[in-house]
Design a protein around this motif. Structure first.
Motif, short mmCIF file in Angstrom:
data_model
loop_
_atom_site.label_atom_id
_atom_site.label_comp_id
_atom_site.label_asym_id
_atom_site.label_seq_id
_atom_site.Cartn_x
_atom_site.Cartn_y
_atom_site.Cartn_z
N LEU A 1 70.60 92.89 39.79
CA LEU A 1 69.44 92.48 40.59
C LEU A 1 68.28 92.20 39.65
N THR A 2 67.53 91.16 39.94
CA THR A 2 66.28 90.88 39.23
C THR A 2 65.19 90.65 40.27
N ILE A 3 64.14 91.45 40.17
CA ILE A 3 63.03 91.41 41.14
C ILE A 3 61.86 90.70 40.50
N HIS A 4 61.24 89.78 41.21
CA HIS A 4 60.12 89.00 40.71
C HIS A 4 58.89 89.29 41.57
N ALA A 5 57.73 89.26 40.91
CA ALA A 5 56.45 89.46 41.61
C ALA A 5 55.35 88.81 40.78
N PRO A 6 54.22 88.48 41.41
CA PRO A 6 53.13 87.84 40.66
C PRO A 6 52.47 88.77 39.64
N SER A 7 52.43 90.06 39.91
CA SER A 7 51.74 91.00 39.02
C SER A 7 52.52 92.31 38.95
N GLU A 8 52.15 93.16 38.00
CA GLU A 8 52.86 94.42 37.83
C GLU A 8 52.69 95.38 39.01
N PRO A 9 51.48 95.52 39.59
CA PRO A 9 51.37 96.39 40.78
C PRO A 9 52.25 95.92 41.94
N SER B 1 59.00 90.25 36.00
CA SER B 1 60.28 90.57 36.62
C SER B 1 60.88 91.81 35.99
N ALA B 2 61.73 92.48 36.75
CA ALA B 2 62.46 93.65 36.29
C ALA B 2 63.89 93.54 36.79
N THR C 1 59.62 97.24 27.94
CA THR C 1 60.71 98.20 28.02
C THR C 1 61.59 97.94 29.22
N ARG C 2 60.98 97.66 30.38
CA ARG C 2 61.74 97.43 31.60
C ARG C 2 61.39 96.12 32.29
N THR C 3 60.44 95.38 31.76
CA THR C 3 59.98 94.17 32.43
C THR C 3 59.98 92.99 31.46
#
Length: 608
Positions: free
Chosen positions: A133-141, A35-36, A25-27
């Motif tokens: 903006l697009t934010i990236h991270a290794p995991s959802e938390p 990413s979101a 839905t958002r990721t």
């Protein structure tokens, strides 16, 4: 929804893509990251230059994209009229009903009126701008924590960042370097607001980007770029100071190459023949002083009769400066008087007077001056003749024992001094600067120019040479020219009043890594803070500090493309590798290696 494709199913020549992509839905979930995306829908009413810098320098993995689309003038004017009509109608309706004034609506009406006026006068344009903006991270938390930090940062900038709900894939693709705005959440910007949002705007450098702005490199404190226009400053001079091996010549050659792109004519005094490869590539001219067959007569006068009436006097004064540099000592009053009268007598013996019609006659040579001094009855004349003997009949005679061989011309002129003996380097530098100045000060060929004096300590150690360089630094701005002084010896530049005056007359000062023994003098001369001094002591090769006054200071890392590096590198290992590639790699397109003349037939003006 999942999109999968096996790696071995990819057809030859197709673009690479993730092996699996899961859209929520958002990721958007990738094999090793999630990413979101967010669209900025609210902006502050007023912004300053570089207001996007906090987002661009965010320490996490954040993609920022700015989509810009110009609005046609007719459409923009029509929309502004409609907006003004709506705001005016709402204001009148509220007044008729006895409601309090809507200050936000009044402010919007004032802004719309200013925009309409600017648009009508042609002072600006309107653009559709989308900021995403697009934010990236290794995991959802971890992504959730990054989202909170980014949205808090956006809120501190008065930006309203809304998630791309049910449009996660479109948000992700919008931030890819494809130039496609799949979200379409745009806002109307005028020219000034868009310029302030441009990523190239640096908050560290308040100077505006001009026509001859040069990319110096990437900021050492942010991810922004450093663009600098030396011709937009109070004067166009610069000082590049660094210890050996810090990259000062690399930086100077890079700026030279990029100024050539902007149509600036460049002349270089090159003691070590480091600019020859660059001159070959751009079709410049390299003049090897001291090479076999190269002659240079400092007595030459311009043949143009439209020149100034005091040309002969100025030539006599330069010859006094030149001879003082040859002798390695400042001339006393008696010796200078004898030399001045001997120079005038030498010209008269050749039939040259103050009448410009006589300037086309063959100029005398240095040996004729020595002959005149020998005939002088005073002891000073005989002593001067004896001291000049090595330049007319001794080891240094080859450069002066004949008429000038040729005249320099072109958009890049390099005066190579490598073939001159070490004792003649200061003399060669002075002769080259004199030839350059004749072109710079010629009023019939006025244009943007840059004069580069590499290894300026060779001239600064001679009192007369330092005085000539100082006069050029003060007079260059009047002729739309800049003087770039490049040296590795801080003591020669900062240890004398003339050297300090040259620094004071340079609006652009670039400092690279400094030796611990010199950091005290450099720090005091440039009013550096403790942090700036520490930066210069620990700077890597190519890291520099731009100092352009108390309010304009920026640390940056010099960047160059592989093609530029091939042209300007002085690293022996890289040069050896380039030489192994064959002569085609360094073959000139239009390159001339010739002798040198010190005259310009169109005019002359010295800074003396």
């Amino acid at each position: 929804m999942k999109l999968r494709r096996r790696r071995n199913d990819r057809a030859p020549g197709t673009l690479l893509h993730p092996a699996a992509l899961q859209i929520g839905t958002r990721t958007v979930t990738l094999p090793n990251a999630v990413s979101a995306s967010f669209a900025v829908t609210g902006y502050p009413r007023e912004v300053s230059a570089g207001w996007l810098e906090p987002l661009l320098t965010y320490p996490g993995h954040l993609d920022v994209s700015l989509h810009i689309q110009p609005i046609p003038q007719q459409v923009a004017a029509m929309r502004l009229r409609r907006q003004l009509a709506r705001l005016e109608s709402a204001s009148r309706a509220d007044a008729q009903r006895g409601k309090l004034a809507d200050f936000a609506a009044e402010a919007a009406a004032d802004d719309a009126t200013d925009l309409a006026d600017s648009l009508a006068r042609g002072h600006g344009r309107l653009f559709k701008v989308g900021l995403y903006l697009t934010i990236h991270a290794p995991s959802e938390p971890e992504l959730a924590a990054e989202i909170e930090r980014v949205r808090a940062l956006a809120s501190s900038l008065l930006l309203d960042a809304q998630p791309a709900t049910f449009r996660a894939l479109q948000g992700w693709t919008t931030n890819l370097p494809l130039g496609v705005d799949s979200l379409g959440a745009t806002r109307t910007f005028d020219t000034a607001a868009l310029a302030a949002a441009f990523p190239f705007t640096s908050p560290d450098l308040p100077s505006e980007v001009g026509e001859t702005s040069v990319l110096y490199g990437l900021s050492a404190t942010s991810c922004g770029v450093i663009l600098w226009d030396r011709y937009a400053q109070d004067n166009h001079n610069s000082v590049v100071l660094a210890r050996s091996g810090a990259g000062k010549s690399f930086f100077t050659k890079l700026e030279t190459l990029r100024l050539l792109y902007q149509g600036v004519e460049v002349a270089v005094v090159d003691p070590e023949d480091e600019y020859a490869r660059l001159a070959r590539a751009v079709g410049g001219t390299c003049l090897h002083l001291g090479a076999a067959g190269v002659r240079w007569n400092p007595f030459d006068l311009p043949a143009s009769q439209s020149s100034r009436d005091d040309v002969l006097s100025r030539r006599a004064m330069f010859l006094q400066t030149l001879i003082a540099t040859m002798l390695g000592d400042q001339l006393g009053p008696q010796a200078r008087a004898v030399l001045d009268s001997a120079i005038v007598a030498t010209y008269q013996a050749a039939g040259i007077t103050r009448d410009p019609t006589t300037w086309t006659r063959p100029a005398p040579l240095l040996t004729d001056l020595v002959t005149t001094l020998t005939r002088n009855t005073s002891p000073a004349g005989a002593e001067l003749a004896a001291q000049l003997a090595p330049y007319v009949s001794g080891s240094y005679r080859e450069l002066f024992d004949g008429p000038t061989t040729t005249s320099p011309s072109g958009h890049l002129i390099v005066f190579s001094l490598r073939d001159l003996p070490e004792e003649m380097k200061a003399v060669g530098t002075l002769l080259a600067l004199d030839a350059i100045w004749r072109q710079v000060a010629n009023p019939s060929h006025r244009r943007k120019r840059l004069v580069v004096v590499d290894e300026a300590w060779l001239l600064m150690k001679e009192p007369e040479g330092a005085r000539f360089l100082f006069r050029m630094a003060k007079a260059a701005r009047k002729h739309w020219a800049g003087l770039a002084v490049v040296t590795q010896d801080a003591a020669d530049l900062l240890g004398s009043e003339l050297g300090q005056a040259i620094v004071a007359n340079a609006a652009n000062q670039i400092l690279l890594r400094q030796a611990p023994q010199a950091i005290g003098a450099v720090g005091d001369a440039f009013d550096l803070t403790d942090g700036e001094r520490q930066f210069l002591l620990t700077a890597e090769r190519g890291e520099a500090l731009l100092v352009a006054g108390p309010a304009s200071r920026a640390a940056f890392h010099v960047i160059a493309s592989p093609q530029e590096i091939e042209l300007i590198t002085t690293d022996p290992a890289q040069l050896h590798r380039l030489d192994q590639q064959g002569p085609e790699a360094a073959r000139p397109t239009s390159f001339t290696e010739i002798g040198i003349a010190d005259h310009d037939d169109d005019g002359e003006s010295d800074p003396l």
